[in-house]
Design a protein around this motif. Structure first.
Motif, PDB file in Angstrom:
ATOM      1  N   HIS B  23      -5.688  -7.730   7.538  1.00  0.00           N
ATOM      2  CA  HIS B  23      -4.871  -6.832   6.418  1.00  0.00           C
ATOM      3  C   HIS B  23      -3.740  -5.942   6.939  1.00  0.00           C
ATOM      4  O   HIS B  23      -4.227  -5.361   8.158  1.00  0.00           O
ATOM      5  CB  HIS B  23      -5.891  -6.029   5.875  1.00  0.00           C
ATOM      6  CG  HIS B  23      -6.901  -6.674   4.818  1.00  0.00           C
ATOM      7  ND1 HIS B  23      -6.599  -7.291   3.562  1.00  0.00           N
ATOM      8  CD2 HIS B  23      -8.018  -7.048   5.277  1.00  0.00           C
ATOM      9  CE1 HIS B  23      -7.667  -7.682   3.222  1.00  0.00           C
ATOM     10  NE2 HIS B  23      -8.687  -7.593   4.078  1.00  0.00           N
ATOM     11  N   LYS B  25       0.336  -3.924   6.529  1.00  0.00           N
ATOM     12  CA  LYS B  25       1.647  -3.705   5.900  1.00  0.00           C
ATOM     13  C   LYS B  25       2.523  -4.129   7.222  1.00  0.00           C
ATOM     14  O   LYS B  25       2.631  -3.380   8.073  1.00  0.00           O
ATOM     15  CB  LYS B  25       1.788  -2.389   5.344  1.00  0.00           C
ATOM     16  CG  LYS B  25       3.148  -2.422   4.487  1.00  0.00           C
ATOM     17  CD  LYS B  25       3.222  -1.020   3.773  1.00  0.00           C
ATOM     18  CE  LYS B  25       4.767  -1.227   3.032  1.00  0.00           C
ATOM     19  NZ  LYS B  25       4.787  -0.171   1.997  1.00  0.00           N
ATOM     20  N   ASP B 309       5.747  -5.847  -1.386  1.00  0.00           N
ATOM     21  CA  ASP B 309       5.820  -4.672  -0.579  1.00  0.00           C
ATOM     22  C   ASP B 309       5.454  -4.824   0.801  1.00  0.00           C
ATOM     23  O   ASP B 309       5.200  -3.788   1.557  1.00  0.00           O
ATOM     24  CB  ASP B 309       5.101  -3.422  -1.158  1.00  0.00           C
ATOM     25  CG  ASP B 309       3.591  -3.741  -1.237  1.00  0.00           C
ATOM     26  OD1 ASP B 309       3.244  -4.871  -0.737  1.00  0.00           O
ATOM     27  OD2 ASP B 309       2.706  -3.124  -1.571  1.00  0.00           O
ATOM     28  N   ASN B 310       5.607  -6.246   1.248  1.00  0.00           N
ATOM     29  CA  ASN B 310       5.141  -6.388   2.742  1.00  0.00           C
ATOM     30  C   ASN B 310       3.553  -5.986   3.141  1.00  0.00           C
ATOM     31  O   ASN B 310       3.328  -6.039   4.294  1.00  0.00           O
ATOM     32  CB  ASN B 310       6.172  -5.842   3.582  1.00  0.00           C
ATOM     33  CG  ASN B 310       7.512  -6.601   3.698  1.00  0.00           C
ATOM     34  OD1 ASN B 310       7.331  -7.824   3.204  1.00  0.00           O
ATOM     35  ND2 ASN B 310       8.574  -5.947   4.459  1.00  0.00           N
ATOM     36  N   THR B 311       2.789  -5.914   2.085  1.00  0.00           N
ATOM     37  CA  THR B 311       1.495  -6.012   2.661  1.00  0.00           C
ATOM     38  C   THR B 311       0.884  -7.233   2.758  1.00  0.00           C
ATOM     39  O   THR B 311       1.605  -8.175   1.753  1.00  0.00           O
ATOM     40  CB  THR B 311       0.426  -5.040   1.622  1.00  0.00           C
ATOM     41  OG1 THR B 311       0.805  -5.863   0.334  1.00  0.00           O
ATOM     42  CG2 THR B 311       0.837  -3.527   1.581  1.00  0.00           C
ATOM     43  N   TYR B 312       0.301  -7.372   3.802  1.00  0.00           N
ATOM     44  CA  TYR B 312      -0.182  -8.988   3.839  1.00  0.00           C
ATOM     45  C   TYR B 312      -1.666  -9.192   4.300  1.00  0.00           C
ATOM     46  O   TYR B 312      -2.449  -8.193   4.425  1.00  0.00           O
ATOM     47  CB  TYR B 312       0.504  -9.546   5.243  1.00  0.00           C
ATOM     48  CG  TYR B 312       0.073  -8.596   6.349  1.00  0.00           C
ATOM     49  CD1 TYR B 312      -1.044  -9.201   7.373  1.00  0.00           C
ATOM     50  CD2 TYR B 312       0.917  -7.663   6.963  1.00  0.00           C
ATOM     51  CE1 TYR B 312      -1.254  -8.455   8.359  1.00  0.00           C
ATOM     52  CE2 TYR B 312       0.720  -6.945   8.217  1.00  0.00           C
ATOM     53  CZ  TYR B 312      -0.545  -7.147   8.806  1.00  0.00           C
ATOM     54  OH  TYR B 312      -1.031  -6.901   9.896  1.00  0.00           O
TER      55      TYR B 312
END
Lengths: 210, 315
Positions: B23, B25, B309-312
């Motif tokens: 996990h 960002k 928001d570019n969280t992955y």
């Protein structure tokens, strides 16, 4: 009974090779050379038809030094450079050897190669070269590239970098690189055995599918 | 080294963190895609690791098959720790992209290409793109048709990129059959499909870096059937076909393939395949293709879910 024998390329003797039997383990410490598709084609096009082209003579002499009594490894490594510009290898498992089947007999014969490392085994022509000239086929573990890279002590440059990273001849110093003899110098091939037994099994299984 | 291997097998695999999704960002989409490539190249999916570990315990003690699986497991752990490629053949880089309405595929194409170039510089990928006629290596894994990109628009508002690194050894043993196939007595029915599937495994021997996973595409044309077969390799090993007939056929063909005794690396043994995955599509009456796509034990597939928001999440 399977045995583990240490061999030290490029100074392997015919006697050492003839003592190996299908199923034996070998531990390799010394200098080996990688070479795959482009390398084999290059050798065939330039060195196996008499006169060595002048432009290729230096490479030829270099290759001979490592291949005579030596080991050719079918592999195309991942190579990075350290801050001093010294190449190092992070991944170098074997590639499928059967693609070199059209060339290998002549390569073994011409250079006096004592062992070929790869995966998947090779065909009858290479098996006959092993028997005639005293060579073996050694099987590494396909895909185990990080494991194999651990056995590399140093990269001593390469020949023919213009072939690209996977296809160049890389000169590798290895220590305790372990492989299984799957084709020996007595005409025995584990690959031929497995092909035969699995084909018989398949015939039976196919008969039961309705 | 031998002792180490003995304490590691059989299960439980001691490295739980290898199974955890990643996990975070990312600074940019390119960075997130780069991380996806790194994970695909250096950390095998947990289901594949577990399956290899279980199979190692089933091979007879002291056999070459068991030794091979031991080295494979050790290799997986070394690559994970060092963040180096599991296998030097980082293969064809196949990206399946699901993107929200309104996202530019031109931008995505550029970003994926940038990430592939960067991953090559960092050694997560071997320079693997070669001009088919001149043999010249582009040096950065790009070229005509590479990386291999498939775009699918969807109605969700996040991006999903699935990546498969498919090595050449296993790709080369894939096959396509046109039924009926008289050599095998394979007719135009499910039994015929099973017969050619068994033949594909037999012909591959250990050359696809067994134990492998076999994707099977039934029907379609020569292109769509082959694509369907390859897409099956994105499925987890536990996943069964939703079609009961095919689910049964998957289990049956796994069992029968392993009766061939080809074993890991073709050394002989109980484990020739880890899984068989089948899917069907409609065909025209005149054609009945069965396409197979073989994946080596180093089944490098990962997926990236990337929010606006570019969280992955990478798993």
């Amino acid at each position: 009974m399977a045995q583990t024998i240490t061999i030290n390329p490029p100074g392997i003797t015919e006697e050492q090779i003839r003592s190996l039997k299908k199923g034996d383990m070998v531990s390799i410490s010394g200098i080996i050379l990688t070479g795959r598709d482009t390398a084999h084609k290059y050798i065939k096009d330039n060195f196996l038809h008499g006169e060595i082209p002048e432009a290729e003579r230096e490479t030829y002499e270099g290759l001979k030094k490592f291949l005579h009594g030596g080991i050719l490894y079918h592999a195309g490594p991942v190579v990075l450079n350290d801050p001093n510009g010294q190449p190092y290898i992070t991944a170098v498992g074997p590639t499928t050897s059967l693609r070199e089947e059209p060339y290998e007999y002549d390569v073994i014969k011409h250079f006096g190669v004592r062992a070929v490392i790869g995966k998947g085994g090779m065909g009858e022509k290479t098996l006959s070269a092993c028997k005639e000239f005293g060579a073996v086929y050694l099987h590494a573990i396909g895909g185990a590239a990080a494991y194999t890279a651990k056995s590399i002590r140093k990269v001593h440059g390469n020949f023919k970098p213009e072939f690209g990273t996977p296809e160049a001849f890389w000169i590798l110093e290895v220590e305790n690189l372990e492989c299984v003899v799957t084709m020996d110098a007595h005409g025995e091939s584990l690959h031929a055995d497995i092909l035969q037994s699995s084909s018989s099994a398949a015939k039976e299984i196919l008969g039961g599918i309705h | 080294m031998e002792e180490q291997q003995n304490t590691r097998a059989p299960e439980p695999w001691p490295r739980k963190e290898m199974f955890e999704p990643l996990h975070g960002k990312a600074e940019s989409r390119v960075d997130a895609i780069l991380l996806l490539i790194r994970e695909a190249s250096t950390n095998l999916p947990g289901d594949v690791i577990s399956s290899l570990s279980e199979q190692k315990a089933k091979e007879s003690d002291g056999s070459q098959a068991q030794r091979a699986l031991g080295i494979i497991l050790e290799n997986i752990e070394i690559a994970y720790d060092a963040k180096t490629p599991i296998c030097q053949d980082t293969g064809t880089n196949i990206f399946h992209v699901h993107y929200p309405v309104g996202t530019s595929t031109i931008a995505l194409r550029n970003e994926i290409t940038q990430a592939v170039r960067r991953a090559t510089e960092l050694g997560y990928l071997r320079p693997n793109s070669v001009d088919s006629i001149t043999g010249k290596n582009s040096g950065d894994n790009t070229g005509i048709g590479l990386p291999s990109l498939y775009f699918h628009e969807w109605e969700k508002d996040h991006l999903e990129i699935k990546l498969m690194l498919k090595g050449g050894g296993c790709e080369n043993v894939g096959a396509q059959y046109a039924l009926p196939e008289s050599r095998l007595g394979a007719g135009r029915d499910l039994a015929g499909v099973k017969k050619v599937v068994l033949d594909a495994v037999l012909q591959a021997q250990g050359r696809g870096c067994s134990p492998g996973i076999l994707g099977v595409g039934i029907g379609g044309d020569r292109v769509s059937g082959a694509l369907l077969a390859k897409e099956q390799l994105f499925r987890t090993l536990e996943d069964q076909s939703p079609d009961p007939l095919l689910a049964d056929a998957e289990a049956e063909m796994l069992e029968k393939s392993n009766q061939l005794g080809i074993g890991p690396m073709g050394f002989g043994g109980a484990t020739t395949l880890l899984s068989v995955k089948m899917a069907k599509m409609h065909r025209i009456p005149a054609s009945f293709f069965v396409s197979t796509s073989y994946m080596c034990w180093a089944s490098r597939r990962k997926s990236l879910v990337l929010k606006q928001d570019n969280t992955y999440i990478i798993e």
